[in-house]
Scaffold this motif. Structure first.
Motif, PDB file in Angstrom:
ATOM      1  N   ARG A  56       0.715  -1.144  -0.048  1.00  0.00           N
ATOM      2  CA  ARG A  56      -0.414  -0.085  -0.010  1.00  0.00           C
ATOM      3  C   ARG A  56       1.142   1.114  -0.035  1.00  0.00           C
ATOM      4  N   VAL A  57       1.990   1.158   0.794  1.00  0.00           N
ATOM      5  CA  VAL A  57       2.730   2.425   1.418  1.00  0.00           C
ATOM      6  C   VAL A  57       3.698   2.400  -0.961  1.00  0.00           C
ATOM      7  N   ILE A  58       4.187   1.178  -1.361  1.00  0.00           N
ATOM      8  CA  ILE A  58       4.071   1.728  -3.302  1.00  0.00           C
ATOM      9  C   ILE A  58       3.416   2.217  -3.782  1.00  0.00           C
ATOM     10  N   GLU A  59       1.849   2.277  -3.908  1.00  0.00           N
ATOM     11  CA  GLU A  59       1.054   2.499  -4.772  1.00  0.00           C
ATOM     12  C   GLU A  59       0.731   3.673  -4.388  1.00  0.00           C
ATOM     13  N   CYS A  60       0.625   3.685  -2.987  1.00  0.00           N
ATOM     14  CA  CYS A  60       0.077   5.543  -2.683  1.00  0.00           C
ATOM     15  C   CYS A  60       1.464   6.346  -3.456  1.00  0.00           C
ATOM     16  N   TYR A  61       2.730   5.427  -2.799  1.00  0.00           N
ATOM     17  CA  TYR A  61       3.568   6.355  -3.420  1.00  0.00           C
ATOM     18  C   TYR A  61       3.315   6.440  -5.120  1.00  0.00           C
ATOM     19  N   GLN A  62       2.767   6.204  -6.356  1.00  0.00           N
ATOM     20  CA  GLN A  62       2.836   5.622  -7.196  1.00  0.00           C
ATOM     21  C   GLN A  62       1.570   6.249  -7.629  1.00  0.00           C
ATOM     22  N   GLN A  63       1.010   6.129  -6.916  1.00  0.00           N
ATOM     23  CA  GLN A  63      -0.343   6.773  -7.542  1.00  0.00           C
ATOM     24  C   GLN A  63      -0.885   8.635  -7.261  1.00  0.00           C
ATOM     25  N   LEU A  64       0.849   9.014  -6.812  1.00  0.00           N
ATOM     26  CA  LEU A  64       1.457  10.678  -6.046  1.00  0.00           C
ATOM     27  C   LEU A  64       2.502  10.681  -6.917  1.00  0.00           C
ATOM     28  N   GLN A  65       2.752   9.820  -7.532  1.00  0.00           N
ATOM     29  CA  GLN A  65       3.475  10.415  -9.019  1.00  0.00           C
ATOM     30  C   GLN A  65       4.723  10.051  -8.424  1.00  0.00           C
ATOM     31  N   GLN A  66       5.184   9.866  -7.311  1.00  0.00           N
ATOM     32  CA  GLN A  66       6.921   9.754  -6.315  1.00  0.00           C
ATOM     33  C   GLN A  66       7.203   8.495  -7.186  1.00  0.00           C
ATOM     34  N   PHE A  67       7.635   8.183  -7.775  1.00  0.00           N
ATOM     35  CA  PHE A  67       8.183   6.984  -8.307  1.00  0.00           C
ATOM     36  C   PHE A  67       9.630   6.444  -7.852  1.00  0.00           C
ATOM     37  N   GLU A  68      10.362   7.264  -8.068  1.00  0.00           N
ATOM     38  CA  GLU A  68      11.207   7.048  -7.410  1.00  0.00           C
ATOM     39  C   GLU A  68      11.848   6.809  -5.672  1.00  0.00           C
ATOM     40  N   LYS A  69      11.200   7.441  -4.857  1.00  0.00           N
ATOM     41  CA  LYS A  69      10.796   6.593  -3.830  1.00  0.00           C
ATOM     42  C   LYS A  69      10.487   5.619  -3.236  1.00  0.00           C
ATOM     43  N   ALA A  70       9.400   5.272  -4.988  1.00  0.00           N
ATOM     44  CA  ALA A  70       8.908   4.300  -4.772  1.00  0.00           C
ATOM     45  C   ALA A  70       9.725   2.719  -4.822  1.00  0.00           C
ATOM     46  N   GLU A  71      10.611   3.243  -5.659  1.00  0.00           N
ATOM     47  CA  GLU A  71      11.775   2.560  -6.742  1.00  0.00           C
ATOM     48  C   GLU A  71      12.927   1.983  -5.174  1.00  0.00           C
ATOM     49  N   LYS A  72      13.394   3.405  -4.371  1.00  0.00           N
ATOM     50  CA  LYS A  72      13.749   3.714  -3.693  1.00  0.00           C
ATOM     51  C   LYS A  72      13.895   2.222  -2.649  1.00  0.00           C
ATOM     52  N   LEU A  73      12.438   2.125  -2.176  1.00  0.00           N
ATOM     53  CA  LEU A  73      11.685   1.125  -1.347  1.00  0.00           C
ATOM     54  C   LEU A  73      11.589   0.142  -2.223  1.00  0.00           C
ATOM     55  N   LEU A  74      11.878  -0.124  -2.697  1.00  0.00           N
ATOM     56  CA  LEU A  74      11.222  -1.603  -3.653  1.00  0.00           C
ATOM     57  C   LEU A  74      12.658  -1.835  -3.535  1.00  0.00           C
ATOM     58  N   GLU A  75      14.180  -1.485  -4.022  1.00  0.00           N
ATOM     59  CA  GLU A  75      15.477  -1.980  -4.280  1.00  0.00           C
ATOM     60  C   GLU A  75      15.609  -2.766  -2.599  1.00  0.00           C
TER      61      GLU A  75
END
Length: 227
Positions: A56-75
């Motif tokens: 859900r944190v990842i999906e929130c970042y993506q919905q907010l178009q904060q893709f770099e934050k999502a990528e960092k968290l996933l890595e």
């Protein structure tokens, strides 16, 4: 007395935690992703390994178009847990940014994980399906079966063939599953009935009859050869 107080505190903590989760879910369902993000981040701090909060944190970042934050968290999570499904998530994060080449690179890395360990298919194929990446989901199942012939995903693959619009392959694969696992016949019948209703024409019925007839004929020929 101390034990009773400890139990009361524990129950109160669990109740508050459940309320926070419900609040986060409500924000997310309403599309208030900024508030949902804050709530899920707090929940994730208390339960770092929870995959639902993390997703859900990842999906929130993506919905907010904060893709770099999502990528960092996933890595970070990939480095820690080494889960193949996170490669799919990373690829999808690039796909949302319309970078299909980079997305496919991660998707293929996930498929390579299955080539090394067929059991990885369960988590990887699930994410491909959830993201509606049908071709890659099928490839994941096919790769797993090639790696380990004891595995069977006829039902899952038949459903995916149907989503592709590959009717002939869908019917054949459902019939394969019915032959190997007759106990699944009611579920297969439900799937075919639902597809029949959605098609709303006689073409599917005729195709199904044709496949059933050919399968029965082939079975009789095979039985005759054995006898």
């Amino acid at each position: 007395m101390k034990r009773i107080l400890l139990i009361i505190v524990l129950f109160l903590s669990l109740g508050a935690f459940a309320q926070n989760e419900q609040l986060a879910n409500n924000y997310f369902d309403r599309g208030d992703f900024e508030k949902a993000l804050l709530s899920y981040e707090e929940l994730l701090k208390s339960n770092e390994g929870n995959p639902i909060y993390f997703q859900r944190v990842i999906e929130c970042y993506q919905q907010l178009q904060q893709f770099e934050k999502a990528e960092k968290l996933l890595e970070i999570r990939l480095d820690k847990y080494r889960q193949g499904n996170l490669l799919v998530e990373l690829g999808y994060n690039y796909q949302l940014q319309k970078n299909q080449e980079k997305a496919n690179k991660y998707y293929n890395h996930a498929i390579d994980r299955i080539k090394k360990n067929a059991n990885e298919v369960y988590g990887i194929a699930y994410v491909f399906e959830r993201k509606a990446l049908i071709d890659f989901a099928l490839l994941a199942y096919q790769t797993a079966v090639e790696k380990d012939s004891k595995l069977s995903f006829n039902f899952q693959m038949a459903v995916l063939y149907g989503q592709q619009g590959n009717i002939n392959q869908m019917i054949d694969t459902f019939l394969d599953e019915a032959f190997v696992n007759p106990q699944n016949l009611p579920v297969i019948q439900n799937q075919l009935s639902r597809f029949m209703t959605e098609q709303e024409d006689a073409t599917f019925n005729e195709t199904l009859k044709k496949h059933c007839f050919l399968r029965l004929k082939r079975h009789r020929m095979f039985s005759g050869t054995i006898s």
